[in-house]
Design a protein around this motif. Structure first.
Motif, short mmCIF file in Angstrom:
data_model
loop_
_atom_site.label_atom_id
_atom_site.label_comp_id
_atom_site.label_asym_id
_atom_site.label_seq_id
_atom_site.Cartn_x
_atom_site.Cartn_y
_atom_site.Cartn_z
N GLY A 85 -12.94 19.99 -4.71
CA GLY A 85 -12.53 18.85 -5.53
C GLY A 85 -13.48 17.69 -5.45
O GLY A 85 -13.10 16.55 -5.73
N GLY A 86 -14.74 17.95 -5.06
CA GLY A 86 -15.73 16.88 -4.97
C GLY A 86 -15.67 16.05 -3.72
O GLY A 86 -16.38 15.05 -3.60
N VAL A 87 -14.84 16.45 -2.75
CA VAL A 87 -14.70 15.68 -1.51
C VAL A 87 -15.82 16.07 -0.55
O VAL A 87 -16.03 17.26 -0.29
CB VAL A 87 -13.32 15.91 -0.88
CG1 VAL A 87 -13.22 15.20 0.46
CG2 VAL A 87 -12.22 15.44 -1.82
N LEU A 88 -16.52 15.08 -0.03
CA LEU A 88 -17.58 15.30 0.96
C LEU A 88 -17.26 14.47 2.20
O LEU A 88 -17.12 13.25 2.11
CB LEU A 88 -18.94 14.88 0.41
CG LEU A 88 -19.74 15.88 -0.42
CD1 LEU A 88 -21.05 15.26 -0.86
CD2 LEU A 88 -20.01 17.15 0.38
N ASN A 89 -17.16 15.13 3.33
CA ASN A 89 -16.90 14.41 4.57
C ASN A 89 -18.19 13.78 5.08
O ASN A 89 -19.29 14.13 4.64
CB ASN A 89 -16.34 15.37 5.62
CG ASN A 89 -15.26 14.72 6.46
OD1 ASN A 89 -15.27 13.51 6.68
ND2 ASN A 89 -14.31 15.51 6.93
N SER A 90 -18.06 12.84 6.01
CA SER A 90 -19.25 12.25 6.61
C SER A 90 -19.84 13.22 7.63
O SER A 90 -19.16 14.11 8.14
CB SER A 90 -18.91 10.92 7.28
OG SER A 90 -18.07 11.12 8.40
#
Length: 534
Positions: free
Chosen positions: A215-220
């Motif tokens: 869903g386009g989520v990128l963690n640090s």
């Protein structure tokens, strides 16, 4: 108007001093600072002692190969010397030069706590096709504490020629564009400037590739390097079919999901190498290029998004967030910017704002406060022990239409080199200055408090930190116990002014002033009674 050519030479290879010499008059010299960029417009003002008027200098400089081995870098500058009395008639020309200089100036982002943080977009050409190539595009979030949350990233670029996207895996374009010139096999996208988004979780397996469909989520990178990567695959047609004929895309734009990132041009690098599952064979891409995108909080939003309040056990004063830290309630241009928590229409207003937010990613709907920030971080100096001291941190969400997933907090304080224990949060030290250990990143425990709920009774998370004292540096005086800097989700929070920090009861100028006022009041009272009874 007089046109004059000036000769500029650098004195030494790394010296910033430049000699400015007029060709027609070698004796007339001065020094000035000149940008080392190879080509740039510039303007400045000079006043010559040999003339009776000042001049406005406008020019364009170009790099030339030096003919004299003494100076190691030379340029020729074409300059117009304009008398001051003719200056009003040249405002239009000046505006053109200013516009060009603004256009050519690069906007760079620099974070002192994460100087090397960026998002790198890597294109790996893995196969040639009869009319183009197949590439795997991977986004690496190399930022230590800045992540991308829902609704996720979107990547846009402009094709160099008339390329099309035949098919995609792990991602999709938001628009197909005009594909009317194709018959039979219709491309996935024919737009000259396609915008690609990630697929959602639960996508069928035959449409997935590795590291896709989040869903386009990128963690640090610090919180979880595994989920800090996102990929999609595309088959490009009407393009080059070899390393020499492929034209790199240009004008990359990364949104996460709004503005804030500035992307540089694509640069060809060494081909990526891939290790097989059994680790017995190494293959490599046919061609690889990278695009680097950096973040700027000034581009992301016009106002701050968080603020800090302070308190302590040794002072009854609670230092609130500075007034209007993120905006003011009296903003007539946006009367719907906040809502009172006890409003009878709160539920209907929040429901309407939530539906608009999910569609258009509109501004947050915050609770009406003096600071008007969506997030407040409260730092409370709680207890003082003989060899330790304890701090309580509370993060409160005042935004009615936003849940913060995978949130993080970056705190800078000199006592983090002696952190003994932290409760209910994850912790990792980050050392932006090498050996100086004064910065830490905190984030929630998965499935426990990694979700900061929207404004309301559940819209807060909290932790306590136990520090060991270093007797050579520890003190409660002069605000030492309070943080130097706090970031929430990568954005710098507004701190109270240092003079407003809670002070020790037996020290500080504020205490002296209040004692003087008390003594003065007692003296006036005694004098009043004396005059009353005499």
């Amino acid at each position: 108007m007089k046109l004059t050519v000036w000769y500029i030479c650098q004195i030494g290879y790394q010296n910033s001093q430049w000699a400015l010499t007029k060709l027609s008059s070698p004796l007339l010299k001065t020094t000035c600072q000149v940008s080392k960029r190879p080509s740039a417009f510039f303007f400045s003002a000079f006043s010559f002692s040999s003339s009776f008027f000042s001049s406005l200098i406008l020019g364009v400089r170009k790099s030339l190969k030096p003919t004299n081995p003494e100076p190691e870098f030379c340029t020729v500058v074409t300059i117009m010397a304009v008398p001051i009395y003719r200056l009003p008639s040249l405002f239009a020309l000046l505006a053109i030069f200013v516009a060009f200089s603004t256009f050519l100036a690069s906007t760079e982002a620099y974070d002192p706590l994460d100087p090397n943080g960026n998002i790198t977009v890597k294109w790996d050409v893995i196969n040639w096709t009869p009319d183009g190539y197949v590439a795997v595009v991977t986004l690496y979030n190399f930022q230590q504490y800045r992540h991308i949350q829902a609704p996720g990233w979107s990547l846009q670029w402009k094709w160099a020629k008339k390329e099309v996207i035949w098919s995609m895996l792990g991602g999709q374009t938001t628009e197909q564009g005009d594909c009317s010139r194709y018959k039979g096999n219709i491309p996935h996208c024919c737009k000259r400037d396609p915008t690609v988004v990630d697929l959602l979780p639960g996508t069928p397996y035959n449409q997935q590739i590795a590291n896709c469909c989040k869903g386009g989520v990128l963690n640090s990178w610090v919180q979880d390097p595994v989920t800090a990567v996102s990929s999609f695959q595309l088959s490009v047609g009407a393009a080059g079919t070899s390393n020499k004929t492929v034209r790199l895309p240009k004008n990359f734009t990364l949104k996460a999901p709004g503005p804030g990132y500035t992307c540089g041009p694509a640069k060809i690098v060494k081909p990526s190498k891939f290790i097989s599952a059994d680790k017995r064979r190494v293959t490599q891409a046919l061609m690889t290029w990278n695009v680097t995108c950096t973040y700027s909080q000034f581009l992301a939003q016009k106002t701050p998004t968080c603020c800090v309040s302070l308190s302590s056990f040794y002072n009854d004063t609670i230092v609130s967030c500075p007034k209007c830290s993120c905006g003011c309630q009296s903003n007539l241009n946006d009367p719907q910017s906040c809502v009172e928590p006890n409003s009878p229409h709160l539920a209907s207003v929040v429901t309407a704002a939530s539906s608009r937010s999910s569609k258009n990613n509109v501004a947050p709907l915050v609770q009406c406060t003096s600071h008007m920030c969506p997030i407040r971080v409260h730092w409370h100096v709680k207890i003082n022990y003989k060899e330790y001291w304890r701090v309580k941190i509370t993060i409160t969400n005042f935004n009615y239409v936003m849940n913060y997933t995978n949130w993080n907090l970056v705190v800078q304080h000199p006592n983090f080199d002696n952190l003994t224990q932290i409760f209910s949060f994850n912790y990792k030290s980050i050392n932006p200055y090498g050996t100086i250990n004064d910065t830490a990143i905190l984030w929630g425990v998965k499935f426990y408090n990694d979700l900061l709920m929207q404004a309301g009774p559940l819209g807060n998370v909290q932790t306590e930190l136990l520090f060991q004292k270093d007797q050579s540096t520890f003190t409660f005086d002069k605000g030492w116990a309070f943080p130097r800097r706090i970031y929430f989700n990568g954005d710098n929070c507004v701190m109270p002014p240092p003079e407003a920090y809670p002070y020790l009861p037996n020290t500080g100028s504020k205490h002296g002033v209040s004692m003087f006022a008390m003594l003065l009041l007692i003296s006036l009272t005694i004098l009043s009674f004396h005059h009353l009874f005499t």
